[in-house]
Design a protein around this motif. Structure first.
Motif, PDB file in Angstrom:
ATOM      1  N   UNK A  10       0.857  -1.184   0.000  1.00 61.26           N
ATOM      2  CA  UNK A  10       0.000   0.000   0.000  1.00 61.26           C
ATOM      3  C   UNK A  10       0.893   1.234   0.000  1.00 61.26           C
ATOM      4  N   UNK A  11       0.614   2.210  -0.861  1.00 62.12           N
ATOM      5  CA  UNK A  11       1.504   3.376  -0.996  1.00 62.12           C
ATOM      6  C   UNK A  11       1.617   4.150   0.320  1.00 62.12           C
ATOM      7  N   UNK A  12       0.478   4.454   0.942  1.00 62.72           N
ATOM      8  CA  UNK A  12       0.516   5.177   2.220  1.00 62.72           C
ATOM      9  C   UNK A  12       1.148   4.326   3.307  1.00 62.72           C
ATOM     10  N   UNK A  13       0.872   3.021   3.274  1.00 64.02           N
ATOM     11  CA  UNK A  13       1.458   2.124   4.266  1.00 64.02           C
ATOM     12  C   UNK A  13       2.963   2.057   4.156  1.00 64.02           C
ATOM     13  N   UNK A  14       3.482   2.054   2.926  1.00 62.70           N
ATOM     14  CA  UNK A  14       4.930   2.003   2.719  1.00 62.70           C
ATOM     15  C   UNK A  14       5.604   3.249   3.306  1.00 62.70           C
ATOM     16  N   UNK A  15       5.019   4.405   3.033  1.00 64.51           N
ATOM     17  CA  UNK A  15       5.588   5.653   3.567  1.00 64.51           C
ATOM     18  C   UNK A  15       5.536   5.651   5.089  1.00 64.51           C
ATOM     19  N   UNK A  16       4.419   5.207   5.648  1.00 60.32           N
ATOM     20  CA  UNK A  16       4.274   5.199   7.108  1.00 60.32           C
ATOM     21  C   UNK A  16       5.274   4.250   7.757  1.00 60.32           C
ATOM     22  N   UNK A  17       5.512   3.087   7.152  1.00 55.22           N
ATOM     23  CA  UNK A  17       6.468   2.141   7.724  1.00 55.22           C
ATOM     24  C   UNK A  17       7.873   2.721   7.740  1.00 55.22           C
ATOM     25  N   UNK A  18       8.238   3.440   6.690  1.00 52.72           N
ATOM     26  CA  UNK A  18       9.568   4.057   6.644  1.00 52.72           C
ATOM     27  C   UNK A  18       9.689   5.130   7.726  1.00 52.72           C
ATOM     28  N   UNK A 193     -10.009  -5.106  14.039  1.00 50.36           N
ATOM     29  CA  UNK A 193      -9.659  -4.237  12.907  1.00 50.36           C
ATOM     30  C   UNK A 193      -9.987  -2.762  13.183  1.00 50.36           C
ATOM     31  N   UNK A 194     -11.226  -2.407  13.541  1.00 48.02           N
ATOM     32  CA  UNK A 194     -11.503  -0.986  13.793  1.00 48.02           C
ATOM     33  C   UNK A 194     -10.757  -0.431  14.992  1.00 48.02           C
ATOM     34  N   UNK A 195     -10.532  -1.251  16.020  1.00 51.02           N
ATOM     35  CA  UNK A 195      -9.793  -0.779  17.186  1.00 51.02           C
ATOM     36  C   UNK A 195      -8.320  -0.545  16.851  1.00 51.02           C
ATOM     37  N   UNK A 196      -7.751  -1.384  15.977  1.00 45.13           N
ATOM     38  CA  UNK A 196      -6.362  -1.192  15.565  1.00 45.13           C
ATOM     39  C   UNK A 196      -6.196   0.097  14.781  1.00 45.13           C
ATOM     40  N   UNK A 197      -7.138   0.356  13.866  1.00 41.18           N
ATOM     41  CA  UNK A 197      -7.095   1.602  13.105  1.00 41.18           C
ATOM     42  C   UNK A 197      -7.212   2.800  14.040  1.00 41.18           C
ATOM     43  N   UNK A 261      -0.967   8.141   8.279  1.00 38.28           N
ATOM     44  CA  UNK A 261      -0.874   7.325   7.063  1.00 38.28           C
ATOM     45  C   UNK A 261      -1.016   5.843   7.388  1.00 38.28           C
ATOM     46  N   UNK A 262      -0.443   5.424   8.509  1.00 39.69           N
ATOM     47  CA  UNK A 262      -0.584   4.028   8.921  1.00 39.69           C
ATOM     48  C   UNK A 262      -2.037   3.689   9.206  1.00 39.69           C
ATOM     49  N   UNK A 263      -2.742   4.587   9.884  1.00 42.31           N
ATOM     50  CA  UNK A 263      -4.162   4.351  10.148  1.00 42.31           C
ATOM     51  C   UNK A 263      -4.979   4.288   8.875  1.00 42.31           C
ATOM     52  N   UNK A 264      -4.687   5.178   7.922  1.00 40.26           N
ATOM     53  CA  UNK A 264      -5.400   5.146   6.643  1.00 40.26           C
ATOM     54  C   UNK A 264      -5.131   3.850   5.892  1.00 40.26           C
ATOM     55  N   UNK A 265      -3.872   3.411   5.899  1.00 41.71           N
ATOM     56  CA  UNK A 265      -3.532   2.169   5.202  1.00 41.71           C
ATOM     57  C   UNK A 265      -4.205   0.967   5.849  1.00 41.71           C
ATOM     58  N   UNK A 266      -4.196   0.900   7.178  1.00 38.09           N
ATOM     59  CA  UNK A 266      -4.855  -0.207   7.868  1.00 38.09           C
ATOM     60  C   UNK A 266      -6.353  -0.213   7.606  1.00 38.09           C
ATOM     61  N   UNK A 267      -6.954   0.968   7.545  1.00 38.87           N
ATOM     62  CA  UNK A 267      -8.384   1.048   7.252  1.00 38.87           C
ATOM     63  C   UNK A 267      -8.678   0.508   5.860  1.00 38.87           C
ATOM     64  N   UNK A 268      -7.851   0.862   4.876  1.00 45.81           N
ATOM     65  CA  UNK A 268      -8.053   0.356   3.520  1.00 45.81           C
ATOM     66  C   UNK A 268      -7.858  -1.156   3.446  1.00 45.81           C
ATOM     67  N   UNK A 273     -14.881  -3.441   1.550  1.00 45.36           N
ATOM     68  CA  UNK A 273     -15.327  -2.630   0.427  1.00 45.36           C
ATOM     69  C   UNK A 273     -14.158  -2.002  -0.308  1.00 45.36           C
ATOM     70  N   UNK A 274     -13.157  -1.517   0.483  1.00 51.86           N
ATOM     71  CA  UNK A 274     -11.979  -0.935  -0.170  1.00 51.86           C
ATOM     72  C   UNK A 274     -11.199  -1.972  -0.936  1.00 51.86           C
ATOM     73  N   UNK A 275     -11.138  -3.199  -0.401  1.00 49.55           N
ATOM     74  CA  UNK A 275     -10.431  -4.263  -1.077  1.00 49.55           C
ATOM     75  C   UNK A 275     -11.113  -4.622  -2.397  1.00 49.55           C
TER      76      UNK A 275
END
Length: 279
Positions: A10-18, A193-197, A261-268, A273-275
């Motif tokens: 995930x693009x946002x997830x990659x940036x957040x991990x870095x 899932x929602x609690x992690x986000x 960004x990590x929260x947005x990526x986890x939500x997606x 539906x996003x998947x």
């Protein structure tokens, strides 16, 4: 590993991990004391030196190494954010699940109490709690936890109200499963899932709140550094030594951006539906 792979794809997830990886490593080294210099050591002859080979991020008014203080400050700020959000998530999840399950008077009392807390702006409520208690790191943890507990309570209660009427919960009751087992296995298991986000997003807010409290000298106390306290110390030196302001502000900005960004990526990733939309 599959979650990390999905985040990396995930693009946002990659940036957040870095971002979080780099800041997390700096925080860990700071907490372990593995800094280039002693964050508390003063060198009067090296006061307000610009970034150089000896001091990569320069020095402050007392000749203390900014990089070392920044590393320890990141560690302290991250520790406060993690502890406070973990406490808020635990309390809020327990309150939300029990309120949804028992309903009635307990549901009314719990949710109206959360409504009272939500009526206060977050920073003002945190300031009120710190003002009543003694300023310090653990007071900041408690204040931030109380501020964000209502959010987790609502996140847990809403889906739990729907889940407790589902057929698999009725089946668990029929087979004689205990109340604790149903709450932890069936209800909480479907809320991961929602609690992690929400947890990752709350970390960003907690970092900002901790920085604000420290900026007002109500969080981490001198001489120990924190991001907000370093910003406060640099207010009168902005023109003479701008690096004292730029580096702590940049770290706060990057940390908040990374967790958002990590929260947005986890939500997606966790949203079916996003998947389907990406498929």
């Amino acid at each position: 590993m599959s979650l990390l792979r999905a985040l990396w794809d995930h693009s946002a997830g990659r940036i957040s991990l870095v971002i979080i990886g780099v800041l997390g490593l700096a925080a860990l080294l700071g907490l372990l004391g593995l800094t280039p210099h002693d964050p508390l050591a003063q060198d009067r002859l090296a006061r307000l030196q610009a970034p150089s080979g000896t001091y990569l991020l320069g020095t402050d008014l007392f000749g203390r190494d900014m990089l070392s203080r920044l590393m320890e400050g990141i560690g302290r700020s991250f520790k406060v954010a993690l502890l406070s959000v973990s406490l808020a998530a635990t309390l809020g999840t327990v309150l939300g699940l029990t309120a949804a399950w028992f309903g009635g008077l307990w549901d009314g009392v719990a949710m109206r109490s959360m409504d009272v807390l939500l009526a206060f702006p977050a920073i003002l409520l945190a300031l009120l709690i710190v003002a009543i208690l003694q300023p310090g790191v653990w007071t900041s943890v408690l204040a931030i936890a109380i501020v964000y507990t209502p959010i987790f309570t609502r996140v847990a209660r809403g889906p739990a109200l729907s889940l407790k009427t589902r057929s698999f919960v009725d089946a668990a009751r029929t087979f004689g499963s205990s109340r604790t087992y149903i709450l932890s296995r069936h209800l909480l298991g479907n809320l991961v899932a929602p609690l992690t986000v929400q947890f990752t997003l709350a970390l960003a807010w907690a970092l900002l709140t901790e920085a604000a409290l420290s900026f007002l000298s109500l969080g981490t106390q001198p001489p120990h550094p924190s991001l907000g306290l370093m910003l406060s110390d640099s207010r009168n030196l902005m023109e003479m030594a701008p690096w004292l302001l730029i580096f702590p502000a940049a770290v706060i900005m990057l940390a908040v951006l990374g967790f958002n960004l990590l929260g947005d990526a986890l939500r997606d990733i966790t949203d079916p539906k996003a998947q389907r939309g990406r498929a």
